[in-house]
Design a protein around this motif. Structure first.
Motif, short mmCIF file in Angstrom:
data_model
loop_
_atom_site.label_atom_id
_atom_site.label_comp_id
_atom_site.label_asym_id
_atom_site.label_seq_id
_atom_site.Cartn_x
_atom_site.Cartn_y
_atom_site.Cartn_z
N LEU A 145 0.83 -1.20 0.00
CA LEU A 145 0.00 0.00 0.00
C LEU A 145 0.87 1.26 0.00
N ALA A 146 1.92 1.27 0.81
CA ALA A 146 2.82 2.43 0.83
C ALA A 146 3.47 2.63 -0.54
N ASP A 147 3.85 1.54 -1.22
CA ASP A 147 4.42 1.65 -2.56
C ASP A 147 3.39 2.20 -3.55
N THR A 148 2.13 1.82 -3.38
CA THR A 148 1.06 2.35 -4.23
C THR A 148 0.88 3.85 -3.98
N ARG A 160 5.99 10.96 -1.11
CA ARG A 160 7.35 11.07 -1.66
C ARG A 160 8.12 9.77 -1.41
N PRO A 161 8.94 9.34 -2.36
CA PRO A 161 9.78 8.15 -2.13
C PRO A 161 10.66 8.31 -0.88
N GLU A 162 11.13 9.53 -0.65
CA GLU A 162 11.98 9.78 0.53
C GLU A 162 11.19 9.54 1.82
N ASN A 163 9.92 9.91 1.81
CA ASN A 163 9.10 9.69 3.00
C ASN A 163 8.72 8.22 3.14
N ARG A 164 8.59 7.50 2.05
CA ARG A 164 8.34 6.06 2.10
C ARG A 164 9.50 5.35 2.79
N LYS A 165 10.71 5.84 2.54
CA LYS A 165 11.90 5.23 3.13
C LYS A 165 11.99 5.45 4.64
N MET A 166 11.14 6.31 5.18
CA MET A 166 11.12 6.51 6.63
C MET A 166 10.64 5.27 7.36
N MET A 167 9.89 4.41 6.66
CA MET A 167 9.44 3.15 7.24
C MET A 167 10.58 2.14 7.12
N LEU A 168 11.32 1.98 8.20
CA LEU A 168 12.41 1.02 8.22
C LEU A 168 11.81 -0.37 8.46
N VAL A 169 12.16 -1.33 7.64
CA VAL A 169 11.52 -2.63 7.69
C VAL A 169 12.57 -3.74 7.70
N ALA A 170 12.36 -4.72 8.57
CA ALA A 170 13.24 -5.90 8.58
C ALA A 170 12.47 -7.07 9.15
N GLU A 171 12.94 -8.27 8.80
CA GLU A 171 12.33 -9.49 9.30
C GLU A 171 13.02 -9.99 10.56
N THR A 172 14.20 -9.44 10.86
CA THR A 172 14.91 -9.86 12.07
C THR A 172 15.15 -8.64 12.96
N ILE A 173 15.23 -8.91 14.24
CA ILE A 173 15.43 -7.84 15.23
C ILE A 173 16.77 -7.16 15.01
N ASP A 174 17.83 -7.94 14.86
CA ASP A 174 19.17 -7.35 14.68
C ASP A 174 19.22 -6.42 13.48
N SER A 175 18.66 -6.87 12.36
CA SER A 175 18.68 -6.05 11.16
C SER A 175 17.90 -4.76 11.36
N LEU A 176 16.74 -4.85 12.02
CA LEU A 176 15.94 -3.65 12.24
C LEU A 176 16.66 -2.67 13.17
N LEU A 177 17.25 -3.17 14.24
CA LEU A 177 17.97 -2.28 15.17
C LEU A 177 19.17 -1.62 14.49
N GLU A 178 19.86 -2.35 13.63
CA GLU A 178 20.99 -1.75 12.90
C GLU A 178 20.51 -0.64 11.97
N GLN A 179 19.41 -0.86 11.27
CA GLN A 179 18.85 0.20 10.41
C GLN A 179 18.49 1.43 11.23
N MET A 180 17.92 1.19 12.40
CA MET A 180 17.50 2.31 13.25
C MET A 180 18.69 3.09 13.77
N LEU A 181 19.76 2.38 14.11
CA LEU A 181 20.95 3.05 14.66
C LEU A 181 21.66 3.90 13.61
N THR A 182 21.49 3.57 12.33
CA THR A 182 22.15 4.31 11.26
C THR A 182 21.19 5.21 10.48
#
Length: 193
Positions: A145-148, A156-178
């Motif tokens: 839906l967000a892609d639609t 805006r594509p830049e605002n879509r990228k604000m939704m950080l998404v991951a299937e694992t906790i470690d990956s999500l926390l790393e995205q959030m930290l950076t």
């Protein structure tokens, strides 16, 4: 990132992996010395994430409206339980206390809380990372839906990228930290053909 707000269901769901993942998220936040800010309940995914953090010696702050405390769902073992008058005050207090947000699976309330804070970020009211833990593809439909929204020229594509998404906790926390917030505003202008 010292404090993270977690939005999630007050029900356990019918997939055991949801409860396991909520518990593990709490554990990993405690391992990283990140305080958990959440809705204050002892039930469902909310209770599991709190129990996971507490099991590893983490600091857990619950924010619970008075009317929910009377329903006897308050978690009694928290580091701190803050009582507020309304759901609006709850969300604002959770925002004030946190450096980032994670949404686990949940229902209407989880989505409403996550999207209001995401919108605040889009409007430049904060620069916090906003994560979705996409357990077993739970959020796949939402991401489509967000892609639609982007392809329709409503986001805006830049605002879509604000939704950080991951299937694992470690990956999500790393995205959030950076995480680096977008430098563009929310408002779009019509495209010239």
């Amino acid at each position: 990132m010292k404090k993270v707000t977690v939005f999630c269901g007050s029900s356990p769901g019918n997939d055991p992996l949801l409860m396991e993942s909520a518990y593990q998220l709490g554990q990993q936040l405690a391992d990283r010395r990140i305080d958990l800010i959440y809705g204050g309940a002892k039930v469902g995914l909310m209770g599991a994430v709190a129990d996971g953090a507490l099991s590893n010696g983490g600091r857990v702050v619950g924010v619970l409206p008075d009317f929910l405390r009377t329903k006897e769902i308050a978690h009694e073992g928290l580091t701190e339980l803050i009582q507020v008058e309304s759901m609006h005050q709850r969300k604002l207090k959770m925002h004030e206390l946190s450096d980032g947000v994670i949404a686990l699976p949940g229902g209407y309330g989880t989505l409403e809380e996550y999207f209001e804070m995401l919108t605040w970020g889009q409007l430049g009211l904060h620069k916090k990372p906003m994560g979705l833990l996409n357990i077993n593809g739970f959020y796949n439909g939402l991401l489509m839906l967000a892609d639609t929204m982007v392809s329709s020229g409503l986001l805006r594509p830049e605002n879509r990228k604000m939704m950080l998404v991951a299937e694992t906790i470690d990956s999500l926390l790393e995205q959030m930290l950076t995480y680096e917030p977008p430098l563009v505003g929310k408002w779009m202008t019509p495209q010239k053909v």
